[in-house]
Motif scaffolding. Sequence first.
Motif, PDB file in Angstrom:
ATOM      1  N   SER A 176     -10.997  -0.454   6.129  1.00 15.51           N
ATOM      2  CA  SER A 176     -10.554   0.655   7.034  1.00 15.51           C
ATOM      3  C   SER A 176      -9.349   1.354   6.736  1.00 15.51           C
ATOM      4  CB  SER A 176     -10.241   0.064   8.365  1.00 15.51           C
ATOM      5  OG  SER A 176      -9.227  -0.980   8.170  1.00 15.51           O
ATOM      6  N   PHE A 177      -8.774   2.584   7.302  1.00 15.17           N
ATOM      7  CA  PHE A 177      -7.768   3.493   7.012  1.00 15.17           C
ATOM      8  C   PHE A 177      -7.261   4.064   8.369  1.00 15.17           C
ATOM      9  CE2 PHE A 177     -11.296   6.543   7.155  1.00 15.17           C
ATOM     10  CZ  PHE A 177     -10.413   7.613   7.171  1.00 15.17           C
ATOM     11  N   HIS A 178      -6.168   4.701   8.214  1.00 13.26           N
ATOM     12  CA  HIS A 178      -5.618   5.468   9.289  1.00 13.26           C
ATOM     13  C   HIS A 178      -5.901   7.085   8.701  1.00 13.26           C
ATOM     14  CE1 HIS A 178      -3.574   2.667  11.697  1.00 13.26           C
ATOM     15  NE2 HIS A 178      -3.257   2.092  10.536  1.00 13.26           N
ATOM     16  N   PRO A 179      -6.828   7.852   9.253  1.00 14.11           N
ATOM     17  CA  PRO A 179      -7.127   9.208   9.222  1.00 14.11           C
ATOM     18  C   PRO A 179      -5.915  10.156   9.771  1.00 14.11           C
ATOM     19  CG  PRO A 179      -8.407   8.533  11.016  1.00 14.11           C
ATOM     20  CD  PRO A 179      -7.702   7.290  10.744  1.00 14.11           C
ATOM     21  N   GLY A 180      -4.920   9.507  10.275  1.00 12.40           N
ATOM     22  CA  GLY A 180      -3.709  10.412  10.531  1.00 12.40           C
ATOM     23  C   GLY A 180      -2.509   9.991   9.477  1.00 12.40           C
ATOM     24  N   ALA A 181      -1.370  10.338   9.801  1.00 11.96           N
ATOM     25  CA  ALA A 181      -0.130   9.981   9.076  1.00 11.96           C
ATOM     26  C   ALA A 181       0.802   9.280   9.877  1.00 11.96           C
ATOM     27  CB  ALA A 181       0.601  11.418   8.646  1.00 11.96           C
ATOM     28  N   HIS A 182       1.893   8.608   9.399  1.00 11.03           N
ATOM     29  CA  HIS A 182       2.772   7.880  10.078  1.00 11.03           C
ATOM     30  C   HIS A 182       4.084   8.868  10.309  1.00 11.03           C
ATOM     31  CE1 HIS A 182       5.595   4.596  11.476  1.00 11.03           C
ATOM     32  NE2 HIS A 182       4.462   4.060  11.830  1.00 11.03           N
ATOM     33  N   GLU A 207       3.439   0.023  14.423  1.00 11.81           N
ATOM     34  CA  GLU A 207       3.392  -0.334  13.279  1.00 11.81           C
ATOM     35  C   GLU A 207       2.864   0.310  12.255  1.00 11.81           C
ATOM     36  OE1 GLU A 207       5.139  -3.005  10.949  1.00 11.81           O
ATOM     37  OE2 GLU A 207       5.491  -3.148  12.995  1.00 11.81           O
ATOM     38  N   ARG A 208       3.616   0.529  11.031  1.00 13.41           N
ATOM     39  CA  ARG A 208       3.396   0.962   9.735  1.00 13.41           C
ATOM     40  C   ARG A 208       1.809   0.338   9.067  1.00 13.41           C
ATOM     41  NH1 ARG A 208       4.911   5.134   6.465  1.00 13.41           N
ATOM     42  NH2 ARG A 208       6.785   5.343   7.358  1.00 13.41           N
ATOM     43  N   THR A 209       2.080  -1.046   9.235  1.00 15.93           N
ATOM     44  CA  THR A 209       1.355  -1.900   8.489  1.00 15.93           C
ATOM     45  C   THR A 209      -0.099  -2.192   9.371  1.00 15.93           C
ATOM     46  OG1 THR A 209       2.632  -3.803   8.924  1.00 15.93           O
ATOM     47  CG2 THR A 209       3.181  -2.559   6.947  1.00 15.93           C
ATOM     48  N   VAL A 210      -0.067  -1.874  10.667  1.00 21.23           N
ATOM     49  CA  VAL A 210      -1.377  -2.074  11.464  1.00 21.23           C
ATOM     50  C   VAL A 210      -2.397  -1.723  10.410  1.00 21.23           C
ATOM     51  CG1 VAL A 210      -1.283  -0.142  12.826  1.00 21.23           C
ATOM     52  CG2 VAL A 210      -2.189  -2.151  13.776  1.00 21.23           C
ATOM     53  N   LEU A 244       0.790  -1.266  -0.069  1.00 23.27           N
ATOM     54  CA  LEU A 244       0.083   0.039  -0.062  1.00 23.27           C
ATOM     55  C   LEU A 244       0.731   1.181   0.009  1.00 23.27           C
ATOM     56  CD1 LEU A 244      -2.654  -0.974   2.436  1.00 23.27           C
ATOM     57  CD2 LEU A 244      -2.950  -1.168   0.185  1.00 23.27           C
ATOM     58  N   GLN A 245       0.424   2.076  -0.861  1.00 21.44           N
ATOM     59  CA  GLN A 245       1.229   3.465  -0.853  1.00 21.44           C
ATOM     60  C   GLN A 245       0.143   4.663  -0.603  1.00 21.44           C
ATOM     61  OE1 GLN A 245       2.770   2.919  -4.756  1.00 21.44           O
ATOM     62  NE2 GLN A 245       5.049   2.483  -3.890  1.00 21.44           N
ATOM     63  N   THR A 246       0.649   5.727  -0.089  1.00 19.11           N
ATOM     64  CA  THR A 246      -0.540   6.642   0.397  1.00 19.11           C
ATOM     65  C   THR A 246       0.012   8.128  -0.147  1.00 19.11           C
ATOM     66  OG1 THR A 246      -0.981   5.647   2.289  1.00 19.11           O
ATOM     67  CG2 THR A 246      -1.768   7.812   2.222  1.00 19.11           C
ATOM     68  N   MET A 247      -0.658   8.577  -0.790  1.00 24.88           N
ATOM     69  CA  MET A 247      -0.580  10.145  -1.300  1.00 24.88           C
ATOM     70  C   MET A 247      -1.474  11.007  -0.759  1.00 24.88           C
ATOM     71  SD  MET A 247       0.105  11.586  -5.288  1.00 24.88           S
ATOM     72  CE  MET A 247      -1.699  11.263  -5.736  1.00 24.88           C
ATOM     73  N   TYR A 248      -0.774  12.059   0.070  1.00 25.02           N
ATOM     74  CA  TYR A 248      -1.390  13.121   0.557  1.00 25.02           C
ATOM     75  C   TYR A 248      -1.621  14.263  -0.304  1.00 25.02           C
ATOM     76  CZ  TYR A 248      -0.873  10.085   4.626  1.00 25.02           C
ATOM     77  OH  TYR A 248      -0.543   9.173   5.495  1.00 25.02           O
ATOM     78  N   SER A 283       7.323  10.042  13.053  1.00 25.39           N
ATOM     79  CA  SER A 283       7.855   9.982  14.313  1.00 25.39           C
ATOM     80  C   SER A 283       7.832   8.410  14.884  1.00 25.39           C
ATOM     81  CB  SER A 283       7.439  11.052  15.187  1.00 25.39           C
ATOM     82  OG  SER A 283       7.842  12.129  14.527  1.00 25.39           O
ATOM     83  N   GLY A 284       7.712   7.601  13.936  1.00 20.14           N
ATOM     84  CA  GLY A 284       7.437   6.233  14.357  1.00 20.14           C
ATOM     85  C   GLY A 284       6.095   5.798  15.017  1.00 20.14           C
ATOM     86  N   LYS A 285       5.222   6.609  14.674  1.00 16.60           N
ATOM     87  CA  LYS A 285       3.957   6.197  14.954  1.00 16.60           C
ATOM     88  C   LYS A 285       2.839   6.748  14.131  1.00 16.60           C
ATOM     89  CE  LYS A 285       3.291   9.599  18.740  1.00 16.60           C
ATOM     90  NZ  LYS A 285       3.287   9.616  20.141  1.00 16.60           N
ATOM     91  N   TRP A 286       1.536   6.355  14.293  1.00 12.44           N
ATOM     92  CA  TRP A 286       0.433   7.055  13.526  1.00 12.44           C
ATOM     93  C   TRP A 286       0.025   8.009  14.453  1.00 12.44           C
ATOM     94  CZ3 TRP A 286      -0.954   6.229   8.573  1.00 12.44           C
ATOM     95  CH2 TRP A 286      -0.568   5.031   8.212  1.00 12.44           C
ATOM     96  N   THR A 287      -0.370   8.954  13.900  1.00 14.55           N
ATOM     97  CA  THR A 287      -0.853  10.449  14.585  1.00 14.55           C
ATOM     98  C   THR A 287      -2.246  10.034  14.995  1.00 14.55           C
ATOM     99  OG1 THR A 287      -1.614  11.531  12.770  1.00 14.55           O
ATOM    100  CG2 THR A 287       0.613  11.970  13.341  1.00 14.55           C
ATOM    101  N   CYS A 288      -3.135   9.270  14.487  1.00  8.38           N
ATOM    102  CA  CYS A 288      -4.321   9.193  15.030  1.00  8.38           C
ATOM    103  C   CYS A 288      -4.547   8.129  16.183  1.00  8.38           C
ATOM    104  CB  CYS A 288      -5.203   8.373  13.596  1.00  8.38           C
ATOM    105  SG  CYS A 288      -4.242   7.268  12.657  1.00  8.38           S
ATOM    106  N   CYS A 289      -3.947   7.025  16.015  1.00 11.40           N
ATOM    107  CA  CYS A 289      -4.157   5.716  16.908  1.00 11.40           C
ATOM    108  C   CYS A 289      -2.945   5.502  17.768  1.00 11.40           C
ATOM    109  CB  CYS A 289      -4.745   4.513  16.449  1.00 11.40           C
ATOM    110  SG  CYS A 289      -3.673   3.751  14.993  1.00 11.40           S
ATOM    111  N   LEU A 290      -1.848   6.319  17.525  1.00 15.99           N
ATOM    112  CA  LEU A 290      -0.667   6.153  18.280  1.00 15.99           C
ATOM    113  C   LEU A 290       0.107   4.878  18.180  1.00 15.99           C
ATOM    114  CD1 LEU A 290      -1.660   8.014  21.461  1.00 15.99           C
ATOM    115  CD2 LEU A 290      -0.988   9.080  19.533  1.00 15.99           C
TER     116      LEU A 290
END
Length: 821
Positions: free
Chosen positions: A686-692, A704-707, A653-657, A694-701
């Motif tokens: 499902s998706f992450h509404p934040g961005a990965h 793991e990038r692939t969670v 998976l690749q994400t473009m903002y 500093s080593g974590k997702w800004t949404c759910c903290l």
Amino acid sequence: MAKNTSLYFRIVEGRNLPAKDVSGTSDPYCIVKVDNEVVARTATVWKNLNPFWGEEYTLHLPMGFHSLSFLIMDEDTIGHDDVIGKITLSKEAIGSQAKGIDSWLNLTTVDPDEDVQGEIHLSLQLPEGTKKTILRCQVIEARDLAPRDISGTSDPFARVIFNNRSAETSIIKRTRFPHWGETLELELDSEGLSGQQGTVTVEVWDWDMVGKNDFLGKVEIPFSCLHKTPLLEGWFRLLPLGNNEVDVGGKLGALRLKVRLVEDRILPSMYYQPLIDLLVESVISPAEVEDSSALTMLEEVTTVESRQDVAMTLVKIYLGQGLVVPFLDYLNTREVNHTTDPNTLFRSNSLASKAMEQFMKAVGMLYLHEVLKPIINRIFDERKYIELDPCKIDLNRSRRISFKGAVSEAEVRDSSAEMLQGYLTSIIESIVSSVDQCPSVMRVAFKQLHKRVEEQFTEPENEDVKYLAISGFFFLRFFAPAILTPKLFHLRDQHADTRTSRTLLLLAKALQSVGNLGLQLGHGKEQWMAPLHPIILRSVACVKDFLDKLIDIDHDVVLEVPQRAILLPSVIVKEGYLHKHKAEGTQLLSRFAFKKRYFWLTSETLSYAKTSEWQVRSSIPIRCVCAIERVDENAFQQQNVMQVISQNNDGQLQTMYIQCKNVNELNQWLSAIRKVSIYNERMLPSFHPGAHRSGKWTCCLQAERTVPGCSRTHSAVTLGDWSDPLDPDVETQMIFKQLLQGRDKLRKKYLEMPDDDQMSNKEIRINSDVSPDGAESIPQLMKPGQSVAARLLVVIEDLEQAHVTFQHREKEDTPSVILNP
């Protein structure tokens, strides 16, 4: 059965709004939310306490919704915008009005405790084999909680309450998607549980170091459910405290709204095929064009209010069947044959007229944009003061035209006439030189119309009627309305201001005269339009020449296919400048991380480059798109950001903002990309509404990038417009509903016999013979149209019975406890 929900709303106007600025006025605009997600924002009406917006939207919501909110805000140049008031309508309140809501509603104060959103994942049980009776509640996680802190996040914790006892989870800082994974236990008083009374309440709060905690929502579960279900687990929607909104007696002003909810259960395709067959039969094998058919009977029972919706639905159905030209030809031929005075041809809002209008929008919108957009943009950019009416000329609003002193009324008129002539010339030249750009299917439809009118009105004095029939649709019902209100045709993101609106109105009037071939010029009340008469009369010859070239096309060049395939790979669905986030790995400040790029969207690719003229483009194949979603503001400290998630050839998976300039542009791009990818098979749940970062997702903290994503995707939620993909089942269901409402009228007109008050559909079946090939045939002794009406009523009855059968099955399959209403 599939579920289809469409929400239509129009923000008309406000009145008696309170003054929020020191000048004694306000600068109001309206934000529209569906379940706390912003779906639209109106234009700001500056310095006005009685603003008019007139903006309307359609939302397709396959997953349904719970509430629709309208927030009136006062825009401030410095600091945060002020909240004036709010109106919230529940889905039940909207659905209870059969014809929708159309009224003035008082604004109420905004209560933070009522402004809740999100869901919580719980597991509750009464474990057996323990010495004491306990209630065990596992608080697993929550998603999409309301942001309560200035950072755009919250510090949530959960509290379980039952019989005056409570337990709390830990606090998770700076997230709207907390993962607790904690088990809370409450010891229960066995004496008080004999009657299985009471309610288990789970509350979610935002912890604040200073001041009181903020309420985020609650879930209430009857204790009796835990006795019926050994383990109760699922996602539960968070509800507000239940304080009724306070109507302050109109002190905050009022808002006039039009809201309508259309909610249908869609049957499998096989059930709609008999109705499709009858509609197809109407246009491909009519015995005589004057005979009754399923199509003419549908027109008989269609109300004036629903005629436009029915026309658009039929256009889509026949586009999908590859029969839109025969369909239009059938309606137009009947209309022409029934018209004795050529001056009244297509002047009414008949089904034929509405169908042609909707057809042009469905297949010609991109063409219209190509022809008009450069000129419309120029008019908006120049924003000149133009006025020809002597009664409306305001010398104070006009710029100095000469250096001789005050500007005279004559100078304003001369200057206005010169500028209007320039604009009108550009518009006419752009239209008459666009023969090759016009979609082939439009040209063939106009060719058929030209032929029918020419056959009906053969007199020499009616020589121009064949031109007027086409130009009446082409100029008066397509191009002129687009010039008058560019926003409604997606030519502009905002409505024009007062000055530009006047210019557009004068140009639309002039173009209508061009479409009328200059007839009756000078006979109306608006004699002050005379400075434009010469250019209108000079254009008549080139307009006729353009129409002759427009219909000079072979029928065979049109290969009609479903609408989703009409947009060929080379056709640009949407384009414009956006800001793309730089490649992952860069650690720039957020304000420097987004770079301006020009984007193009077609049915096959989403591509971008540095400028619109740049030859080297990067692109994402639409077939690889897995999700198109919003991004939380705190991910990059930027508003109006979306993400396009795609899967490469290796399955990664690749994400473009991408950042848009405002919420309306964001919603338009989200909707456009979702529509062209709606048939993709690898869409993510499902998706992450934040961005990965500093080593974590800004949404759910999560580290793991692939969670898996922490929020549900909304890829089926789109704005309704001309580019809606074809959905034959949904459209045929709409036609069925219209016929169902008019069933009694059809039965009374076509099936009532002299000796019988009424013939039921069951009797029709019994009295019908069966032909050798197995098909039903109706007895011969029937009045005109009776055979078709009988078949049509049988189809309506079968569809009605199918709906009843499926609804019974759904009730039988529905569990007694609904986990996520």
